[in-house]
Design a protein around this motif. Structure first.
Motif, PDB file in Angstrom:
ATOM      1  N   ILE A 239      -1.705  27.430  -8.859  1.00 46.87           N
ATOM      2  CA  ILE A 239      -2.737  28.475  -8.839  1.00 46.87           C
ATOM      3  C   ILE A 239      -2.555  29.411  -7.653  1.00 46.87           C
ATOM      4  O   ILE A 239      -3.448  30.199  -7.348  1.00 46.87           O
ATOM      5  N   LYS A 240      -1.398  29.321  -7.003  1.00 44.90           N
ATOM      6  CA  LYS A 240      -1.161  30.189  -5.855  1.00 44.90           C
ATOM      7  C   LYS A 240      -0.966  31.631  -6.309  1.00 44.90           C
ATOM      8  O   LYS A 240      -0.090  31.918  -7.130  1.00 44.90           O
ATOM      9  N   PRO A 241      -1.780  32.574  -5.820  1.00 46.88           N
ATOM     10  CA  PRO A 241      -1.616  33.976  -6.216  1.00 46.88           C
ATOM     11  C   PRO A 241      -0.411  34.605  -5.517  1.00 46.88           C
ATOM     12  O   PRO A 241       0.055  34.110  -4.484  1.00 46.88           O
ATOM     13  N   ALA A 242       0.080  35.691  -6.095  1.00 48.52           N
ATOM     14  CA  ALA A 242       1.212  36.396  -5.477  1.00 48.52           C
ATOM     15  C   ALA A 242       0.851  36.888  -4.086  1.00 48.52           C
ATOM     16  O   ALA A 242       1.668  36.856  -3.168  1.00 48.52           O
ATOM     17  N   ASN A 243      -0.388  37.311  -3.952  1.00 48.42           N
ATOM     18  CA  ASN A 243      -0.892  37.753  -2.651  1.00 48.42           C
ATOM     19  C   ASN A 243      -1.969  36.764  -2.203  1.00 48.42           C
ATOM     20  O   ASN A 243      -3.016  36.642  -2.844  1.00 48.42           O
ATOM     21  N   MET A 244      -1.716  36.069  -1.098  1.00 46.15           N
ATOM     22  CA  MET A 244      -2.658  35.032  -0.667  1.00 46.15           C
ATOM     23  C   MET A 244      -4.024  35.604  -0.288  1.00 46.15           C
ATOM     24  O   MET A 244      -5.011  34.867  -0.230  1.00 46.15           O
ATOM     25  N   GLU A 245      -4.099  36.884  -0.063  1.00 44.66           N
ATOM     26  CA  GLU A 245      -5.393  37.494   0.221  1.00 44.66           C
ATOM     27  C   GLU A 245      -6.288  37.508  -1.017  1.00 44.66           C
ATOM     28  O   GLU A 245      -7.496  37.715  -0.903  1.00 44.66           O
TER      29      GLU A 245
END
Length: 470
Positions: A239-245
Motif C-alpha cells: 500500500i506504499k504510495p508513489a509519493n510518501m506525502e
C-alpha cells in the motif's frame, strides 16, 4: 503515520501459587468466576525495561505457553502434568525452556538501531516430538526448534567423551558407541532465519493453515514466506504510495484464515479491515471484502482524535473462521465475514476514557496497541485496559466483567472480584474513580487456552495465569 505504541515483556521466573479448575470446552464468561492460579516474574518494583513482556501465546493444545520480552528472550512454560490429572483440574505451568531469541542490531546504511524486543510469537502445529515456533522483532523472523534430550552417546572412536579429538595414532581398537541416560535437557535451536525483507517494522506474523507458509506484515507491506525458504518471499500486499506525502493509512495487523489457506485479513489505521483471496491474483492489491463501520454523520461526534481512536490495533479470526474481532482504542467489535457493512456486536472496553482523550494524547497512551483474543469455542472474547484491568465479554449472555491483575490477590484460590470504574458523582465502595486509574499499568497482551478456561495476562514484567472456579 500512527506511531507504534509501547509493549511489555517479562522474564517470568517466579514461582506461583495455584487454585482449582475444571475441564470444559471453554464455556462463556456469563457464570464463570475467575480465580488466581499463578504469577510469573520478579515481584519487586525495580523493573528493567528488558523484562517487560511483549507477547503471550498458547500453542494449539494449550500444553505450552510462550512469552517474549523486550530483552529479546523467549520463555516457554509447560503445563504441569499433575495439574491436569488432579480433581478438579488445575491450570499450573512450570518453566520449560528459556532462550535468547534476538539480539540488538544496528543498520549501518540507515544509522538505525534495531531493538531486540520480541513483537510476536506464533506456534506451528506439532508434527513430531519437537515443537516449532516463529518469533520476530522489528526486522528479523526466526524459526525455532524446541526439543528434549534425555540420552547421550558415549564411547566414540575418534573423539573423547568430552568432545576433544583423539590422536589417530593412539587408536588401537574400535569400539561400539553406547547410549546412556542423562538428565532431561530442553534445547532451543534456530532452524531458519528470515531477514532483509521488511523496510518498516514488522507488526504481525501468521502461520497458514497449510503449515508450510506464513505471512509477515509491516506498516506498508505484507510478505508471504515458505518455511523452508529463507532468501525469498513474495510481496502480496503493497500500500506504499508513489509519493510518501500521499500516505493516508498504515497496516496495523494481519492474520491468515484458520482453515482456508488462500484467505487472509489485514487491518489499517483508518479502522478498516480488508479480506483478500490469493487465488484472485499474485498481488492482492484489490481486496475481496472491505469491513468498515459506517461513518457517523453526526458532526458533534467528530473530533480531533476520531481517526486515532478508530485505528485497529489487533484483528483475530475466530476458531471456526466465520467471525473475527477487531480492537480499536475504546471498543472491541465482532464481525461476521458474510456481512461487510457493520459489526454484528460492539462492546465498549473503556468508554469512560472518551473524556480523557486530550491527556491520553499528551502522554502518548492514545497510541497503545491493545490485543484481543477468543476463547476455544468462540463464545467469549477478552482484551486489556489500563490500571491492569482486563475485560471478558460473553457473546451468548451479553454479560461482561472487568477484572484486575493485581499482586494483592496472589494467594491460592483467591476469587477475582469484578471491578467498576466511577465516572462522576458519588463513588461506591468497590468502585475506582476514572481520575485514579494508573495509565502506566496496562494489559496489552492476553491469551486464552484453546480448550479450557485458563487465561494468561501480561502485566508489565509479570505473567498472571487465571482459571475458572466452580
Amino acid at each position: 503515520m500512527v506511531p507504534n505504541g509501547p509493549t511489555p515483556i517479562d522474564r517470568p521466573l517466579v514461582m506461583a501459587s495455584s487454585s482449582s479448575q475444571r475441564r470444559s470446552m471453554v464455556s462463556g464468561n456469563g457464570d464463570t468466576s475467575w480465580c488466581f492460579s499463578q504469577i510469573k516474574g520478579a515481584l519487586d518494583d525495580d523493573v528493567t525495561d528488558a523484562d517487560i513482556i511483549s507477547c503471550v501465546e498458547f500453542n494449539h493444545d494449550g500444553e505450552l505457553l510462550a512469552t517474549g520480552d523486550k530483552g529479546g528472550r523467549v520463555v516457554i512454560f509447560q503445563r504441569d502434568p499433575a495439574s491436569k490429572s488432579s480433581n478438579p483440574r488445575r491450570g499450573e505451568y512450570n518453566v520449560y525452556s528459556t532462550f535468547q531469541s534476538h539480539e540488538p542490531e544496528f543498520d549501518y546504511l540507515k544509522s538505525l538501531e534495531i531493538e531486540e524486543k520480541i513483537n510476536k510469537i506464533r506456534w506451528l502445529r506439532r508434527k513430531n516430538q519437537s515443537h516449532f515456533l516463529l518469533s520476530t522483532n522489528d526486522k528479523t523472523i526466526k524459526l525455532w526448534k524446541v526439543s528434549e534430550r534425555d540420552k547421550r552417546v558415549e564411547g566414540y572412536n575418534t573423539r573423547e567423551d568430552n568432545g576433544s579429538i583423539r590422536d589417530p595414532a593412539m587408536i588401537s581398537s574400535l569400539r561400539v558407541p553406547s547410549i546412556k541416560p542423562m538428565d532431561l535437557m530442553v534445547e532451543a535451536s534456530p532452524r531458519r532465519i528470515f531477514a532483509n525483507a521488511h523496510t518498516y517494522h514488522i507488526n504481525s506474523i501468521s502461520v497458514n493453515s497449510d503449515q508450510e507458509t506464513y505471512l509477515s506484515a509491516d506498516d506498508l507491506r505484507l510478505n508471504l514466506w515458505h518455511l523452508e525458504i529463507t532468501d525469498q518471499s513474495f510481496n502480496i500486499v503493497d500500500i506504499k504510495p508513489a509519493n510518501m506525502e500521499e500516505l493516508t493509512e498504515v497496516i496495523t495487523a494481519a492474520e491468515f484464515h484458520p482453515t482456508e489457506c488462500n484467505v487472509f485479513v489485514y487491518s489499517s489505521s483508518k479502522g478498516t479491515i480488508r479480506l483478500c483471496d490469493m487465488r484472485s491474483s499474485a498481488l492482492c492489491d484489490r481486496h475481496a471484502k472491505l469491513f468498515e463501520e459506517p461513518e457517523d454523520v453526526d458532526i458533534t461526534n467528530k473530533s480531533f482524535f476520531r481517526e486515532i481512536i478508530s485505528s485497529i490495533s489487533d484483528v483475530k479470526l475466530s476458531n471456526t473462521g466465520r467471525y473475527m474481532i477487531s480492537r480499536d482504542y475504546l471498543s472491541i467489535k465482532v464481525w461476521d465475514l458474510h456481512m461487510e457493512t457493520k459489526p454484528i456486536e460492539t462492546y465498549p472496553v473503556h468508554e469512560y476514557l472518551r473524556t480523557k482523550l486530550c491527556s491520553l494524547y499528551e502522554n502518548d497512551c492514545i497510541f497503545d496497541k491493545f490485543e484481543c483474543c477468543w476463547n476455544g469455542n468462540d463464545s467469549s472474547i477478552m482484551t486489556g485496559s489500563y490500571n491492569n484491568f482486563f475485560r471478558v465479554f460473553d457473546r451468548n449472555s451479553k454479560k461482561d466483567v472487568t477484572l484486575e491483575a493485581s499482586r494483592d490477590i496472589i494467594k491460592p484460590k483467591t476469587v477475582l472480584k469484578p471491578r467498576k470504574v466511577c465516572t462522576g458523582g458519588k463513588r461506591k465502595k468497590d468502585e475506582i474513580s476514572v481520575d485514579c486509574l494508573d495509565f502506566n499499568k496496562k494489559i496489552l497482551h492476553t491469551a486464552w487456552h484453546p480448550l479450557e478456561n485458563i487465561i494468561a495476562v501480561a502485566a508489565t514484567n509479570n505473567l498472571f495465569i487465571f482459571q475458572d472456579k466452580f
